[in-house]
Design a protein around this motif. Sequence first.
Motif, PDB file in Angstrom:
ATOM      1  N   MET A  19      19.817  -4.235 -17.064  1.00 42.04           N
ATOM      2  CA  MET A  19      19.054  -4.169 -15.816  1.00 42.04           C
ATOM      3  C   MET A  19      17.594  -3.810 -16.048  1.00 42.04           C
ATOM      4  N   GLY A  20      16.728  -4.485 -15.301  1.00 43.20           N
ATOM      5  CA  GLY A  20      15.299  -4.197 -15.356  1.00 43.20           C
ATOM      6  C   GLY A  20      14.726  -3.955 -13.971  1.00 43.20           C
ATOM      7  N   LEU A  21      13.596  -3.229 -13.919  1.00 49.33           N
ATOM      8  CA  LEU A  21      12.896  -2.948 -12.668  1.00 49.33           C
ATOM      9  C   LEU A  21      11.403  -3.175 -12.847  1.00 49.33           C
ATOM     10  N   TRP A  22      10.763  -3.588 -11.747  1.00 49.18           N
ATOM     11  CA  TRP A  22       9.303  -3.729 -11.686  1.00 49.18           C
ATOM     12  C   TRP A  22       8.686  -2.379 -11.340  1.00 49.18           C
ATOM     13  N   LEU A  23       7.615  -2.036 -12.042  1.00 49.10           N
ATOM     14  CA  LEU A  23       6.823  -0.836 -11.757  1.00 49.10           C
ATOM     15  C   LEU A  23       5.341  -1.188 -11.821  1.00 49.10           C
ATOM     16  N   GLU A  24       4.553  -0.521 -11.023  1.00 44.54           N
ATOM     17  CA  GLU A  24       3.098  -0.554 -11.216  1.00 44.54           C
ATOM     18  C   GLU A  24       2.662   0.901 -11.366  1.00 44.54           C
ATOM     19  N   ILE A  25       2.939   1.443 -12.541  1.00 42.23           N
ATOM     20  CA  ILE A  25       2.935   2.882 -12.757  1.00 42.23           C
ATOM     21  C   ILE A  25       1.545   3.496 -12.693  1.00 42.23           C
ATOM     22  N   GLU A  26       0.483   2.724 -12.870  1.00 39.31           N
ATOM     23  CA  GLU A  26      -0.874   3.278 -12.910  1.00 39.31           C
ATOM     24  C   GLU A  26      -1.536   3.381 -11.546  1.00 39.31           C
ATOM     25  N   VAL A  27      -0.800   3.105 -10.471  1.00 41.77           N
ATOM     26  CA  VAL A  27      -1.433   3.116  -9.154  1.00 41.77           C
ATOM     27  C   VAL A  27      -0.587   3.886  -8.148  1.00 41.77           C
ATOM     28  N   MET A  28      -1.219   4.250  -7.041  1.00 37.87           N
ATOM     29  CA  MET A  28      -0.546   4.718  -5.832  1.00 37.87           C
ATOM     30  C   MET A  28      -1.211   4.047  -4.643  1.00 37.87           C
ATOM     31  N   GLY A  29      -0.391   3.595  -3.694  1.00 38.18           N
ATOM     32  CA  GLY A  29      -0.942   2.953  -2.503  1.00 38.18           C
ATOM     33  C   GLY A  29      -1.651   3.949  -1.601  1.00 38.18           C
ATOM     34  N   THR A  30      -2.612   3.460  -0.868  1.00 40.86           N
ATOM     35  CA  THR A  30      -3.355   4.343   0.036  1.00 40.86           C
ATOM     36  C   THR A  30      -2.475   4.900   1.151  1.00 40.86           C
ATOM     37  N   ALA A  31      -1.341   4.248   1.439  1.00 43.58           N
ATOM     38  CA  ALA A  31      -0.408   4.746   2.453  1.00 43.58           C
ATOM     39  C   ALA A  31       0.754   5.524   1.843  1.00 43.58           C
ATOM     40  N   ASP A  58       0.815  -1.218   0.000  1.00 43.20           N
ATOM     41  CA  ASP A  58       0.000   0.000   0.000  1.00 43.20           C
ATOM     42  C   ASP A  58       0.853   1.274   0.000  1.00 43.20           C
ATOM     43  N   ARG A  59       2.174   1.143  -0.249  1.00 41.91           N
ATOM     44  CA  ARG A  59       3.046   2.313  -0.249  1.00 41.91           C
ATOM     45  C   ARG A  59       3.636   2.613  -1.624  1.00 41.91           C
ATOM     46  N   VAL A  60       3.223   1.873  -2.639  1.00 41.75           N
ATOM     47  CA  VAL A  60       3.764   2.120  -3.979  1.00 41.75           C
ATOM     48  C   VAL A  60       3.325   3.492  -4.479  1.00 41.75           C
ATOM     49  N   GLY A  61       4.138   4.076  -5.345  1.00 42.10           N
ATOM     50  CA  GLY A  61       3.721   5.328  -5.974  1.00 42.10           C
ATOM     51  C   GLY A  61       4.804   6.366  -6.138  1.00 42.10           C
ATOM     52  N   GLU A  62       5.817   6.382  -5.254  1.00 44.46           N
ATOM     53  CA  GLU A  62       6.894   7.372  -5.382  1.00 44.46           C
ATOM     54  C   GLU A  62       8.114   6.801  -6.089  1.00 44.46           C
ATOM     55  N   TRP A  63       8.283   5.466  -6.036  1.00 47.56           N
ATOM     56  CA  TRP A  63       9.285   4.771  -6.831  1.00 47.56           C
ATOM     57  C   TRP A  63      10.707   5.237  -6.519  1.00 47.56           C
ATOM     58  N   ARG A  64      11.008   5.216  -5.197  1.00 47.60           N
ATOM     59  CA  ARG A  64      12.365   5.481  -4.736  1.00 47.60           C
ATOM     60  C   ARG A  64      12.778   4.316  -3.830  1.00 47.60           C
ATOM     61  N   GLU A  65      14.039   3.893  -3.972  1.00 44.84           N
ATOM     62  CA  GLU A  65      14.450   2.660  -3.315  1.00 44.84           C
ATOM     63  C   GLU A  65      14.497   2.788  -1.805  1.00 44.84           C
ATOM     64  N   VAL A 124      18.381   1.805 -16.200  1.00 36.73           N
ATOM     65  CA  VAL A 124      17.384   0.759 -16.457  1.00 36.73           C
ATOM     66  C   VAL A 124      17.099   0.664 -17.957  1.00 36.73           C
ATOM     67  N   GLU A 125      17.079  -0.566 -18.473  1.00 36.37           N
ATOM     68  CA  GLU A 125      16.803  -0.799 -19.891  1.00 36.37           C
ATOM     69  C   GLU A 125      15.598  -1.722 -20.094  1.00 36.37           C
ATOM     70  N   TYR A 126      14.936  -2.079 -19.005  1.00 37.24           N
ATOM     71  CA  TYR A 126      13.803  -3.021 -19.048  1.00 37.24           C
ATOM     72  C   TYR A 126      12.876  -2.662 -17.891  1.00 37.24           C
ATOM     73  N   PHE A 127      11.595  -2.560 -18.189  1.00 35.51           N
ATOM     74  CA  PHE A 127      10.599  -2.377 -17.134  1.00 35.51           C
ATOM     75  C   PHE A 127       9.572  -3.497 -17.221  1.00 35.51           C
ATOM     76  N   LYS A 128       9.315  -4.126 -16.077  1.00 37.28           N
ATOM     77  CA  LYS A 128       8.145  -4.987 -15.944  1.00 37.28           C
ATOM     78  C   LYS A 128       7.046  -4.109 -15.366  1.00 37.28           C
TER      79      LYS A 128
END
Length: 704
Positions: free
Chosen positions: A395-407, A365-372, A459-463
């Motif tokens: 290198m690749g990274l996972w993103l769920e770019i269309e959402v932000m967690g409620t927290a 529920d904390r996704v959305g700012e995308w900082r490690e 990053v050269e790959y996004f999931k």
Amino acid sequence: MAREIRIEENGLRVRFLICENGIVELQDFSPADVPEKVRGEERKKNDPENYHPVMEVQITGKTTRGMHGYKHNLSSASLDLRYVDHHMEDREGGKELVISMETGYGLKGNYHMRFFDGIPVVQTWGCLENQGSEDLGLEYVSSFIYQQISGNGEKPYYEKTEIYIPRNSWSCEAQWEKKDIRDTNLSGMPVDGFNTPGFGLNRFCYTGRGSWSSCEYLPMGFTCDGETGETYGFQIEHSGQWHIEYGSDLEGKLYLALSGPTETEHGWWKNLKPGEGFSTVPAAFGVVQGDASQAAGALTRYRRAVRRKNEDDEKLYVVFNDYMNCLMGDPTEEREKAIIDKAAEMGCEYYCLDCGWYDKGYWWDRVGEWRESQERFPNGLKAVCDYAKSKGMKMGLWLEIEVMGTACELAGKLPDDWFICRHGKRHVDNKRYLLDFRNPEVRKYCMDTVDRLIRDYGVEYFKVDYNVTMGYGSDLNADSCAEAIREHYIYLYQWYEEIFRKYPDLVIENCGSGGQRMDYGMLKILSLQSTSDQTDYIYNSYIASNVASAVTPEQAGMWVYPYEDDREHIIYNMVNGLLLRPYVSGMVWKMSRENLELMREGIDLYKQIRGEIKEAEPFFPLGFANVKDPVLAYGLKGEHNIYLAVFTPHAEKAEIPLDFADNVESVHVIYPKEENCRYSLENGMLKVDMPRKTCGRLFKFVLK
């Protein structure tokens, strides 16, 4: 005097009738070598409304016509569209037919049908423009409708037609169900003394309901005419709501209608104001003289023709992903570096760090700012990215770019118009808010995020994942909630296209809780598809055996994730992915040296055959797999070689009929190299005797 538009190419015969009153009908869509059936205007003499317009349009305030129930084939506004002209335009790799029509109240319609050289599948869509002085409310617009399904031959459709229903669910994707069309309650029965064979008020339909396009069903299908041997294949190329409908008319003819959202099914409504235009979501429709395997092969060639040209779908890179049966969303710098060593040793070419990298604990529920997370990566995420690169991987990274967690702290600072809203509240799905890509500020924030991750970490790959859904849409700044979903996807597609203009070599994987957003709205743009979240390697083979019916093999990411240090377990896992696109993962730290070498052997083999995979066509010699089947088989047919994956999840022996057996020069097992199974090719049948129950083997047939 009625006129015709007739097109014969790519193995197709397509014929439109321009009736005397200007109504345009699609009267024939058949393989070119199927005997042509005469279809004239005689039926209309006694019924001035008995027409089958090439576009079905329902407008608020206009009536339906005849007895229709909930069917979408009898709207009066469709009869208002009358022929103006048509032309054929040259397109790269084919041609495009455009038929222009207009009404007496300012509505103009253009019907588009695009042809592709050598492929018996067309792409169709409709465009409307309000050139009048009053608003027009759209309730339904077809992307494609054909009202002569199984119309060739002598038998009525209900005595010879089978349909394939593409059931799709989380961790059980691409599971087809074949039905005799009489079992769908379409064929009609005598009622109150009226003989109505073939006609009824019922329809058979399946629908995509929200922003997960393939939750419950894939947006596609196959239909077989058992008398003439024709098989139709089709798909809807949209990531939001869609509708597929079979039904009948008073003449006992079967129709198929493909569309985006509708008012009846989704509450969709679009107010088309004077000067505004509207385009339907695209659909594809084709027909072959053959079975569902051959129709799937034709759709595969079509999908390759319409997708974005990109290096990844040419090179077919091998990806290691640290999630499934591996770290499962609990990464640290130390763990990542240890697994990177194993991935490089096996010969993987990309390393994708999956979810959990942005928060120290419960991150959902904390996704959305995308900082490690500094706790997970005390030396920074860049240290891990650089380490993967030092081992020769991108290198690749996972993103769920269309959402932000409620927290997520940022979500609390943003205005509501950044999010999908209903009834004055943000829509919340499983502790996530959903971003609304209709808002340009949202698109800019998301683009800035991608730019930063590429710039700072290389990053050269996004999931890109999508684990929640916006339900039936947003009532904020929209004619209807469903229209908000449709527009969201228009802008999302444009956002991706902008990314690739900036970063043409970037690889983006499409994931939606595995295969819950598996459609060619996304896959025309993105090069890869995560096909499932299934964690059991045996159940995974039931998906692997079918999924090339829904996605081109080279785009179908299939988990290869061993979690037992057992030779046959490793082999079965690898065979799951070798004729698709292997996503390597698993508990690699448990593997013995021998079994790690066995995995490397499989990856090396994949690299040898992937140049053939990207051009080969799928086939299913046992038909589509069912979860009850003890033996599975899925293959790829190339120009010189044919490859076949054979699984015995609940058997020790397999017998597989092969229609190409007489053209085989040699056959042998190519994975594993030490082929400890017995097999023979006799009388058109491959017979396999596995060393034990639950085995997988990959065969190569060299053609004469």
